[in-house]
Design an enzyme around this catalytic site. Structure first.
Site, PDB file in Angstrom:
ATOM      1  N   ASN A 203       0.985 -30.662  19.329  1.00 27.89           N
ATOM      2  CA  ASN A 203       0.299 -31.943  19.111  1.00 27.89           C
ATOM      3  C   ASN A 203      -0.218 -32.089  17.674  1.00 27.89           C
ATOM      4  O   ASN A 203      -1.019 -32.963  17.389  1.00 27.89           O
ATOM      5  CB  ASN A 203      -0.833 -32.141  20.135  1.00 27.89           C
ATOM      6  CG  ASN A 203      -1.851 -31.010  20.112  1.00 27.89           C
ATOM      7  OD1 ASN A 203      -1.839 -30.172  19.207  1.00 27.89           O
ATOM      8  ND2 ASN A 203      -2.726 -30.980  21.090  1.00 27.89           N
TER       9      ASN A 203
ATOM     10  N   GLN B  32     -18.116 -29.528  24.602  1.00 28.20           N
ATOM     11  CA  GLN B  32     -17.371 -30.581  25.288  1.00 28.20           C
ATOM     12  C   GLN B  32     -17.352 -30.321  26.790  1.00 28.20           C
ATOM     13  O   GLN B  32     -17.041 -29.199  27.155  1.00 28.20           O
ATOM     14  CB  GLN B  32     -15.946 -30.678  24.730  1.00 28.20           C
ATOM     15  CG  GLN B  32     -15.953 -31.195  23.300  1.00 28.20           C
ATOM     16  CD  GLN B  32     -14.569 -31.401  22.697  1.00 28.20           C
ATOM     17  OE1 GLN B  32     -14.459 -31.816  21.584  1.00 28.20           O
ATOM     18  NE2 GLN B  32     -13.526 -31.098  23.433  1.00 28.20           N
TER      19      GLN B  32
HETATM   20  P1  NAD Z   1      -2.242 -24.430  11.594  1.00 27.14           P
HETATM   21  O1  NAD Z   1      -2.445 -23.047  12.051  1.00 27.14           O
HETATM   22  O2  NAD Z   1      -0.872 -24.922  11.267  1.00 27.14           O
HETATM   23  O3  NAD Z   1      -3.136 -24.698  10.295  1.00 27.14           O
HETATM   24  C1  NAD Z   1      -4.398 -24.166  10.114  1.00 27.14           C
HETATM   25  C2  NAD Z   1      -4.639 -24.018   8.637  1.00 27.14           C
HETATM   26  O4  NAD Z   1      -6.026 -23.714   8.437  1.00 27.14           O
HETATM   27  C3  NAD Z   1      -3.850 -22.864   8.021  1.00 27.14           C
HETATM   28  O5  NAD Z   1      -3.111 -23.335   6.914  1.00 27.14           O
HETATM   29  C4  NAD Z   1      -4.928 -21.872   7.584  1.00 27.14           C
HETATM   30  O6  NAD Z   1      -4.601 -21.163   6.439  1.00 27.14           O
HETATM   31  C5  NAD Z   1      -6.104 -22.827   7.350  1.00 27.14           C
HETATM   32  N1  NAD Z   1      -7.409 -22.165   7.345  1.00 27.14           N
HETATM   33  C6  NAD Z   1      -7.912 -21.273   8.223  1.00 27.14           C
HETATM   34  N2  NAD Z   1      -9.153 -20.902   7.873  1.00 27.14           N
HETATM   35  C7  NAD Z   1      -9.451 -21.581   6.748  1.00 27.14           C
HETATM   36  C8  NAD Z   1     -10.587 -21.620   5.908  1.00 27.14           C
HETATM   37  N3  NAD Z   1     -11.656 -20.841   6.161  1.00 27.14           N
HETATM   38  N4  NAD Z   1     -10.563 -22.439   4.849  1.00 27.14           N
HETATM   39  C9  NAD Z   1      -9.475 -23.191   4.560  1.00 27.14           C
HETATM   40  N5  NAD Z   1      -8.358 -23.201   5.317  1.00 27.14           N
HETATM   41  C10 NAD Z   1      -8.353 -22.404   6.408  1.00 27.14           C
HETATM   42  O7  NAD Z   1      -2.897 -25.360  12.713  1.00 27.14           O
HETATM   43  P2  NAD Z   1      -2.827 -26.935  12.912  1.00 27.14           P
HETATM   44  O8  NAD Z   1      -1.763 -27.274  13.894  1.00 27.14           O
HETATM   45  O9  NAD Z   1      -2.816 -27.606  11.596  1.00 27.14           O
HETATM   46  O10 NAD Z   1      -4.238 -27.162  13.657  1.00 27.14           O
HETATM   47  C11 NAD Z   1      -5.439 -26.920  12.972  1.00 27.14           C
HETATM   48  C12 NAD Z   1      -6.623 -27.089  13.897  1.00 27.14           C
HETATM   49  O11 NAD Z   1      -6.747 -28.435  14.304  1.00 27.14           O
HETATM   50  C13 NAD Z   1      -6.544 -26.306  15.221  1.00 27.14           C
HETATM   51  O12 NAD Z   1      -6.910 -24.976  15.078  1.00 27.14           O
HETATM   52  C14 NAD Z   1      -7.516 -27.067  16.085  1.00 27.14           C
HETATM   53  O13 NAD Z   1      -8.836 -26.617  15.870  1.00 27.14           O
HETATM   54  C15 NAD Z   1      -7.400 -28.489  15.567  1.00 27.14           C
HETATM   55  N6  NAD Z   1      -6.631 -29.349  16.500  1.00 27.14           N
HETATM   56  C16 NAD Z   1      -7.264 -30.408  17.065  1.00 27.14           C
HETATM   57  C17 NAD Z   1      -6.585 -31.215  17.954  1.00 27.14           C
HETATM   58  C18 NAD Z   1      -7.235 -32.433  18.558  1.00 27.14           C
HETATM   59  O14 NAD Z   1      -6.778 -32.923  19.590  1.00 27.14           O
HETATM   60  N7  NAD Z   1      -8.298 -32.955  17.975  1.00 27.14           N
HETATM   61  C19 NAD Z   1      -5.260 -30.909  18.314  1.00 27.14           C
HETATM   62  C20 NAD Z   1      -4.632 -29.831  17.669  1.00 27.14           C
HETATM   63  C21 NAD Z   1      -5.331 -29.041  16.789  1.00 27.14           C
END
Ligand code: NAD
Length: 398
Positions: free
Chosen positions: A146, A313
């Protein structure tokens, strides 16, 4: 085996009998070439509601035909809730971030048979990762399922906040037509500095989707992108979050919640944000300090805050973000569109098939394995726990 699946409640007027769109578009693969979930079969119609209790993620037939027991409930927070009672002899827990079953250390240690926690979606911070590591419980999520649903939602929220859509829509619903009231907080995004904290699957896609709006794009991430990807979108990389927030008119948060990012946007970091900035957070509520953000909106230091993530939540009925000025909050929905549900339901089925057949689960899906961060977990998370305070979710009254 016993599988406990914690899902959100069905619609208040019952499961839909029909849907606005008949068929979902067919996606061939994700932008980086990763294949979509590919279970051997599915027992649901893509586009139908799968994430609520009666939808059961389309898993019942498959699990029961293979001799497993499936328990589905939405009752997850109060003392003596169904999920807690069932957990004690459960082998696998499935939970969605939208309605998270907080797998605290106490809960993990009460579940002596627990082998795996599956996140039907992305973001496994509702699991105490340190406790999962210590108790050798594997944690997996459906990476990419997603991410692009969320990036679409972020673009929608950036435009809605900067142009002040909510206010204008309300004027119409209230029967009004006062143009000056409608535009006194409305701007163009064009020319603004738009930055993202984390340029992972979601963050990078937000940058890509914002590029045609002729904005200046910025990012911070603990892993710098390859130079070609920076050049493609003319990105400015910031070594620190402080540097990024001091220049950006729009700040998007897309990093996972873990020990490094919990409370990242505290009073101090918010005070370093450019005066009048808009903040969008669809990552996790706990990355932003609740009171500090509400105060910054009250004072006008931050012009608008939108997102769909809260802590805990469901958000307590008196959560301060429900009433703060200039917010564009929704319940946690961006990653659970009907389109996304079909992908993560298929992804959960793929994970279960691999697990039962003794085949490896894709490395991209792994967060914790054999008592350590692994796969995506090693790339995007840190050890530790982010579940503290989750018991407050029991305060929500339907
Ligand atoms: P991803 O793993 O592709 O990307 C995460 C990125 O965060 C990576 O590039 C990582 O290096 C970076 N990161 C981690 N710690 C960090 C820090 N301290 N400072 C800077 N960058 C940092 O994941 P994604 O698919 O992009 O998803 C990211 C997040 O979004 C998920 O972990 C989740 O919390 C959230 N999310 C929310 C929903 C929603 O419905 N609202 C849905 C999916 C994901």
């Amino acid at each position: 085996m016993k599988i406990l699946c914690v899902l959100y409640d069905d619609p208040t007027d019952g499961m839909p009998e029909s849907y606005p769109v008949n068929t979902l578009p067919r996606l061939e693969k994700y932008p980086d070439g990763m294949s979509l979930p590919n279970p051997k079969a599915i027992d649901f119609t893509p586009g139908e509601l799968l994430g609520s209790v009666s939808g059961e993620l389309g898993l019942r037939k498959f699990l029961e035909e293979n001799g497993h027991t499936l328990v589905v409930t939405s009752d997850k927070d109060t003392k003596g809730c169904v999920a807690d009672k069932e957990l004690v002899d459960t082998d696998i827990v499935i939970s969605q971030p939208f309605w998270p079953y907080y797998l605290t250390r106490e809960r993990i240690e009460s579940a002596k048979k627990l082998k795996m926690a599956i996140t039907a979606g992305i973001g496994s911070d509702h699991v105490d990762l340190q406790a999962a590591i210590d108790n050798k419980v594997d944690v997996v999520e459906v990476t990419y399922c997603n991410s692009r649903s969320v990036s679409e939602h972020i673009v929608m929220m950036i435009l809605a906040m900067v142009r002040d859509y909510h206010n204008q829509h309300k004027i119409v619903n209230d029967g009004g037509w006062h143009i000056a009231d409608a535009v006194k907080r409305s701007y163009d995004v064009e020319g603004m500095n738009v930055g993202t904290i984390a340029a992972g699957r979601i963050g990078y896609d937000v940058l890509r989707k914002m590029y045609p709006f002729d904005v200046h794009l910025h990012y911070n991430d603990r892993h710098r992108l390859p130079i070609e990807k920076e050049k493609e979108l003319n990105l400015t990389y910031h070594e620190t979050v402080e540097s990024l927030v001091s220049v950006c008119d729009v700040i998007n948060i897309s990093c996972p919640l873990h020990s490094e990012t919990e409370n990242l946007f505290d009073e101090e970091l918010i005070s370093k944000c450019k005066k009048g900035a808009y903040v969008i957070n669809t990552a996790r509520g706990k990355i932003v300090n609740r009171e500090a953000m509400a105060a910054a909106l009250e004072s006008g230091h931050i012009s608008g805050y939108a997102g769909d993530v809260w802590f805990p939540q469901p958000a307590p009925n008196d959560h301060i973000w429900r009433k703060m000025p200039n917010h564009g909050m929704t319940p946690h929905t961006s990653g659970t569109s009907l389109s996304a549900q079909s992908r993560y339901a298929a992804g959960v089925r793929e994970i279960l098939e691999c697990f039962f057949d003794g085949n490896p689960i894709r490395n991209e899906y792994i967060i914790v394995q054999n008592g350590d961060l692994a796969g995506m977990g090693a790339h995007s998370y840190s050890k530790g726990s982010a579940t503290g305070g989750s018991e407050e979710a029991a305060n929500f009254k339907k």
